[in-house]
Design an enzyme around this catalytic site. Sequence first.
Site, short mmCIF file in Angstrom:
data_model
loop_
_atom_site.label_atom_id
_atom_site.label_comp_id
_atom_site.label_asym_id
_atom_site.label_seq_id
_atom_site.Cartn_x
_atom_site.Cartn_y
_atom_site.Cartn_z
N GLU A 1 0.82 -1.23 0.00
CA GLU A 1 0.00 0.00 0.00
C GLU A 1 0.85 1.26 0.00
O GLU A 1 0.65 2.16 0.82
CB GLU A 1 -0.97 -0.01 1.19
N GLU B 1 -5.34 -8.39 -0.43
CA GLU B 1 -6.06 -8.10 0.81
C GLU B 1 -7.52 -7.83 0.46
O GLU B 1 -7.79 -6.90 -0.32
CB GLU B 1 -5.49 -6.86 1.53
O1 AHR Z 1 -5.00 -5.99 6.91
C1 AHR Z 1 -4.90 -4.87 7.72
C2 AHR Z 1 -4.21 -3.71 7.04
O2 AHR Z 1 -5.00 -3.25 5.99
C3 AHR Z 1 -2.89 -4.01 6.37
O3 AHR Z 1 -1.82 -3.94 7.23
C4 AHR Z 1 -2.80 -2.92 5.35
O4 AHR Z 1 -2.06 -3.32 4.22
C5 AHR Z 1 -4.23 -2.57 5.02
O5 AHR Z 1 -4.48 -1.22 5.10
#
Ligand code: AHR
Length: 504
Positions: free
Chosen positions: A174, A293
């Site tokens: 990210e 994610e």
């Molecule tokens: O999964 C939780 C968080 O969500 C992770 O660390 C991040 O990559 C995202 O914002």
Amino acid sequence: MIKKAKMILNKDYKISDIDPRIYGSFIEHLGRAVYGGIYEPTHPKADEHGFRTDVIELVKELNVPIIRYPGGNFVSGYNWEDGVGPKENRPRRTELAWGTIETNEMGTNEFADWAKKVNTDVMMAVNLGTRGADAARNLVEYCNHNSGTYWSDLRRKHGYAEPHNIKTWCLGNEMDGPWQICHKTAEEYGRLAAETAKVMKWVDPSIEVVACGSSNSAMPTFAEWEATVLDHTYEYVDYISLHQYYGNAENNTANFIAKTEDFDRFIKSVIATCDYVKAKKRSKKTINLSIDEWNVWFHSNEADKKIEKWSIAPHQLEDVYNFEDSLLVGGMLITMLQHSDRVKMACLAQLVNVIAPIMTTNGGGTWRQTIFYPFMHVSNYGRGCVINPIISSPTYDSKDFTDVPVLQSAAVFNEEKEQLTIFALNKAINDNLEFECDIRSFEGYKVLEHIVLTHNDVKAVNTESNPFNVKPNSNGNAKIVDGIIHANLDKISWNVIRLSKKIN
Ligand code: AHR
């Protein structure tokens, strides 16, 4: 009122073979995912490495082929060297992403050990926040080079004669988000990712790498971010990532479970952006998608504001999932299946305790959250190729979406096992759905089981004291008459209709 929906499946109309890695998950050094989750040496059920065997059993039920590690936001401040070698020498560090203390009791080697125990591959993320190409190429050498070099011999000295052979690597996490440790512009990140990927592949040409795409589709820099990053990295990377979490803070069930429409648009837009860069570069190479994610995440937001700074493994991001969350998770899985020609990896974020399907108490038991079930079903029965369905369904409008099909469905054909599985959501809150599906091209197939996940309370949850409040049953009534499946899909329900030529 009863609604009606129809579907036609033809065994020759395939979208794509499924890459099993779309059933991946994620363990971050965050909250109690690692400490108190997968690792708790003082737990009565811990094995000789300190891994909780009760957790291992549940992870195996989910049949997860790849797990991303060690972050997440965590990785952007992580020195991987802190987590290898004798445990007594490992430093305690302030962990800036989540405001906690990291003890480094678990690190790369221990995670590789644990991954073997749950039959999964590791998707390793490198730190492109505070660090860069040098630390990343050294980590590849440490993990994948056999011997005879500084880093590979150090791994051997640490007790790991065999290389870990980690094949999939994330180039940071990210990096478009201002919350990220050492957040970057697309230009800065694109250059860094390209050079890092280049030298990592020089160390081990067999690896595949994922460039960071946008943190979600609402980021102001989306999709310019993807276009710029790919402009720099196109020849060095194999995948671009997408992250997407949804919430229902507004408490609008119909709108919440329709968020698959947004997810679908997001995926389509990233595919379009990848192909725009491909066209611009006159390239023959195709960049695929890694949704590394995804989940529902919002229940724990308020509780997390109260966490004491610099605590160790606090109860962080411990969303308690309800029945409607499991429907959105099922819907997101169906959406990914429909894009299986381009979505080749995905990670349910996360796996244990932290926005997770599996929960534990420290020193105590484990239980399955509601979202465990659709993931388990699709991961176990969704292996093979996706058939392109023709669907005609009633639709509804919600706050943010119009013409949302009440029936969302995907079908997976496993030719080798002669199995066909239909995953189907009835999104109508008040109406059962009369479902008809033409499978005449699947001659001789019979219904093995019609699994249903439903509940009369969309807010129903599973807890340690009531762990099976929301759980699937096999009471669905799907039957075949002259090549047509007839089934009644309960209002607001998740359905898995399993068919086979062989009944056993
Ligand atoms: O999964 C939780 C968080 O969500 C992770 O660390 C991040 O990559 C995202 O914002």
